[in-house]
Design an enzyme around this catalytic site. Structure first.
Site, mmCIF file in Angstrom:
data_model
loop_
_atom_site.group_PDB
_atom_site.id
_atom_site.type_symbol
_atom_site.label_atom_id
_atom_site.label_comp_id
_atom_site.label_asym_id
_atom_site.label_seq_id
_atom_site.Cartn_x
_atom_site.Cartn_y
_atom_site.Cartn_z
ATOM 1 N N LYS A 7 53.246 5.320 33.894
ATOM 2 C CA LYS A 7 52.199 4.426 33.362
ATOM 3 C C LYS A 7 50.997 5.241 32.893
ATOM 4 O O LYS A 7 50.471 5.049 31.791
ATOM 5 C CB LYS A 7 51.740 3.439 34.434
ATOM 6 N N ASN A 8 50.549 6.185 33.735
ATOM 7 C CA ASN A 8 49.304 6.910 33.443
ATOM 8 C C ASN A 8 49.463 8.007 32.399
ATOM 9 O O ASN A 8 48.508 8.711 32.092
ATOM 10 C CB ASN A 8 48.705 7.448 34.743
ATOM 11 N N CYS A 102 35.396 -2.695 39.758
ATOM 12 C CA CYS A 102 36.802 -2.442 40.080
ATOM 13 C C CYS A 102 36.982 -2.513 41.593
ATOM 14 O O CYS A 102 36.099 -2.111 42.345
ATOM 15 C CB CYS A 102 37.219 -1.060 39.591
ATOM 16 N N ARG A 107 33.288 2.686 39.284
ATOM 17 C CA ARG A 107 33.985 3.601 38.349
ATOM 18 C C ARG A 107 33.218 3.653 37.031
ATOM 19 O O ARG A 107 33.668 3.118 36.027
ATOM 20 C CB ARG A 107 35.431 3.148 38.150
ATOM 21 N N ASP A 290 46.422 8.022 44.397
ATOM 22 C CA ASP A 290 47.344 6.915 44.125
ATOM 23 C C ASP A 290 48.524 6.877 45.089
ATOM 24 O O ASP A 290 49.359 5.972 45.005
ATOM 25 C CB ASP A 290 47.861 7.003 42.679
ATOM 26 N N ARG A 382 51.568 -4.529 37.469
ATOM 27 C CA ARG A 382 50.789 -3.727 36.518
ATOM 28 C C ARG A 382 51.342 -2.314 36.410
ATOM 29 O O ARG A 382 51.259 -1.677 35.370
ATOM 30 C CB ARG A 382 49.328 -3.655 36.968
HETATM 31 C C1 EPZ Z 1 42.905 7.716 36.618
HETATM 32 O O1 EPZ Z 1 41.802 6.811 36.643
HETATM 33 C C2 EPZ Z 1 44.151 6.885 36.928
HETATM 34 N N1 EPZ Z 1 44.300 5.857 35.925
HETATM 35 C C3 EPZ Z 1 44.005 6.251 38.308
HETATM 36 O O2 EPZ Z 1 45.223 5.574 38.628
HETATM 37 C C4 EPZ Z 1 43.808 7.350 39.336
HETATM 38 O O3 EPZ Z 1 43.552 6.772 40.590
HETATM 39 C C5 EPZ Z 1 42.599 8.229 38.951
HETATM 40 O O4 EPZ Z 1 42.759 8.740 37.618
HETATM 41 C C6 EPZ Z 1 42.436 9.424 39.876
HETATM 42 O O5 EPZ Z 1 43.588 10.181 39.931
HETATM 43 C C7 EPZ Z 1 44.870 6.191 34.729
HETATM 44 O O6 EPZ Z 1 45.238 7.324 34.452
HETATM 45 C C8 EPZ Z 1 45.037 5.098 33.732
HETATM 46 P P1 EPZ Z 1 38.756 9.230 37.262
HETATM 47 P P2 EPZ Z 1 40.370 7.255 36.083
HETATM 48 O O7 EPZ Z 1 37.904 9.048 36.049
HETATM 49 O O8 EPZ Z 1 40.534 8.250 35.003
HETATM 50 C C9 EPZ Z 1 34.273 8.969 38.926
HETATM 51 C C10 EPZ Z 1 46.595 3.806 39.345
HETATM 52 O O9 EPZ Z 1 46.745 3.330 40.478
HETATM 53 N N2 EPZ Z 1 33.842 8.949 37.507
HETATM 54 O O10 EPZ Z 1 39.509 10.490 37.396
HETATM 55 O O11 EPZ Z 1 39.609 6.032 35.807
HETATM 56 C C11 EPZ Z 1 35.065 7.724 39.339
HETATM 57 O O12 EPZ Z 1 34.207 6.687 39.705
HETATM 58 C C12 EPZ Z 1 45.188 4.153 38.839
HETATM 59 O O13 EPZ Z 1 47.528 4.044 38.554
HETATM 60 C C13 EPZ Z 1 32.489 8.944 37.213
HETATM 61 O O14 EPZ Z 1 31.649 8.941 38.105
HETATM 62 O O15 EPZ Z 1 39.755 7.986 37.358
HETATM 63 C C14 EPZ Z 1 35.909 8.244 40.491
HETATM 64 O O16 EPZ Z 1 35.191 8.190 41.670
HETATM 65 C C15 EPZ Z 1 44.122 3.670 39.768
HETATM 66 N N3 EPZ Z 1 32.118 8.950 35.903
HETATM 67 C C16 EPZ Z 1 36.187 9.684 40.074
HETATM 68 O O17 EPZ Z 1 35.228 10.028 39.084
HETATM 69 C C17 EPZ Z 1 33.034 8.957 34.873
HETATM 70 O O18 EPZ Z 1 32.637 8.947 33.690
HETATM 71 C C18 EPZ Z 1 37.577 9.936 39.499
HETATM 72 O O19 EPZ Z 1 37.853 8.950 38.553
HETATM 73 C C19 EPZ Z 1 34.392 8.954 35.196
HETATM 74 C C20 EPZ Z 1 34.783 8.957 36.523
#
Ligand code: EPZ
Length: 402
Positions: A7-8, A102, A107, A290, A382
């Site tokens: 998916k990701n 979320c 996020r 995850d 999902r």
């Molecule tokens: C990706 O989400 C995945 N989703 C998530 O999988 C996964 O949990 C996550 O990466 C971490 O591995 C997809 O790839 C579609 P991040 P993403 O930006 O990119 C903070 C699942 O179950 N942050 O790496 O949204 C954020 O709040 C899903 O399949 C900021 O502060 O996660 C978090 O605490 C759930 N500012 C941390 O970074 C930003 O601009 C990591 O989030 C961006 C992120």
């Protein structure tokens, strides 16, 4: 049992189709709600996404009449924010809803905006929407304040059509980013370093269509392995990429599982009660957040006490409260869950709160005495393709109840 495509990886790759007028032909695309949502989003931009045939999907972004991502779609799936970079790079303008709240934590998307502004985009946030404009993005050096997966993917895609070279530092290293970079390279992009924390993208004038096979889903793979470790027995998974989930395999071995990996194949055997395994989630190559809920379910029936620390998201322990309803012994101390394994869980009605939490509850239900009913499984659909059917083929007594 055969695992599905990731998916990701599929979601950002579908956004990459916006970078060219020519069709992107994808295979090994999982049949998921999130993929359908992304197809709907591209559709309302003027892209006639073909119907998904089995695991095949064709995306011809010939014309983009409406470079916009409306709140109604964005609120259902945060990954839609990844259209922002490609739309800006291709059309020079985009209107994308802010994702909003979320279940698993705050996020924000500040790193996405920071990077696009550094590339010369003008972005204002009004009435819940990001309004972005640029003549043409310019390559530059961007040091991310923190590691973000979709942030890295959004900026990497935007940089493929920018003027000059972009260097992304402190980039995320997830295997899905490598798969996206592979697809972009087949489209004619010039990218180096994907999979490391420094990615260099030399912008080109235009990209072309391509064929790409989406990588296997390492989280689905890990979920089935954790289920087998909790329930006991021996299963074989095919169509996998064992090298993309090393941290998970290491923890399963620590729990007492015997694991063998060959090209595209993973086998696990668990004969005894699992041993408790403590873990700390972290960006790749660390232990995947995850997989945290699935390992909490495993720890709930293991011999001993596990400390599970969540460092990526600030509210990803909601499944712990539901596991307690099944008789699990879990105490939450800040970002750490202390899980004392019990001999046996008792079946009960529980409620899924997010995608991976629901997978953890299903695993707990597999090993609980009596019947467990997991409600709100739309979360599961999902990100898992026919999970109950696949588990059934592996010997689970499970059914979907309308
Ligand atoms: C990706 O989400 C995945 N989703 C998530 O999988 C996964 O949990 C996550 O990466 C971490 O591995 C997809 O790839 C579609 P991040 P993403 O930006 O990119 C903070 C699942 O179950 N942050 O790496 O949204 C954020 O709040 C899903 O399949 C900021 O502060 O996660 C978090 O605490 C759930 N500012 C941390 O970074 C930003 O601009 C990591 O989030 C961006 C992120």
């Amino acid at each position: 049992m055969r695992v599905s495509g990731a998916k990701n990886a599929a979601l950002p790759i579908m956004c990459a189709a916006l970078l060219t007028e020519q069709p992107l032909a994808l295979t090994n695309v999982p049949r998921l709600m999130d993929v359908r949502t992304m197809a709907k989003l591209l559709g309302q931009m003027g892209v006639s996404v073909g119907a998904q045939a089995d695991d095949k999907l064709e995306i011809p972004a010939t014309t983009l009449s409406n470079p916009e991502a409306p709140y109604e779609l964005v609120k259902t799936m945060r990954a839609t924010v990844m259209v922002l970079g490609p739309l800006l790079a291709r059309c020079g303008r985009a209107r994308v809803s802010l994702p909003g709240g979320c279940a698993i934590g705050s996020r924000p998307v500040d790193q996405h905006l920071k990077g696009l502004r550094a590339m010369g985009a003008t972005i204002s946030v009004e009435h819940g929407y990001m309004h972005a404009r640029t003549e043409r993005l310019r390559g530059t050096r961007i040091v991310m304040d923190l590691v973000t997966v979709t942030g890295t993917e959004n900026l990497m895609m935007a940089a493929t059509l920018a003027e000059g070279t972009t260097v992304l530092e402190n980039a995320a290293r997830e295997p899905e980013i490598v798969d996206l970079a592979k697809c972009l390279a087949t489209m004619g992009a010039r990218i180096e370093g994907a999979g490391s924390d420094v990615i260099r993208i030399e912008g080109v004038r235009a990209l072309s269509g391509a064929r790409h096979r989406v990588m296997p889903d390492r989280i689905e793979t890990g979920t089935f392995l954790a289920a087998a470790a909790a329930a006991g027995g021996r299963i074989r998974l095919t169509g996998v990429a064992a090298d993309s989930l090393e941290a998970t395999l290491e923890k399963l071995r620590e729990a007492g599982a015997r694991i063998s990996a060959k090209e595209g194949l993973l086998e696990i055997e668990m004969t005894d009660r699992p041993a408790s395994v403590s873990l700390r989630t972290a960006p790749y190559p660390g232990f995947a957040t995850d997989m945290q809920a699935q390992f909490m379910a495993l720890a709930a029936v293991a011999r001993g006490t596990a400390m599970i620390t969540e460092t990526v998201f600030d509210n990803r322990f909601q499944h712990a409260l539901e596991l307690q309803r099944l008789g699990a012994n879990i105490a939450i101390r800040g970002d750490t869950a202390v899980v004392k394994g019990v001999e046996r869980l008792q079946g009960a009605k529980v409620m899924a709160t997010d995608l991976r939490a629901s997978a953890g509850l299903v695993i707990a239900g597999l090993v609980a005495q009596g019947e467990t009913v997991v409600d709100r499984i739309y979360h599961l659909d999902r990100g898992y393709e026919a999970l109950e059917k696949k588990l059934f083929t592996l010997g689970a007594r499970i059914e979907r109840v309308k």
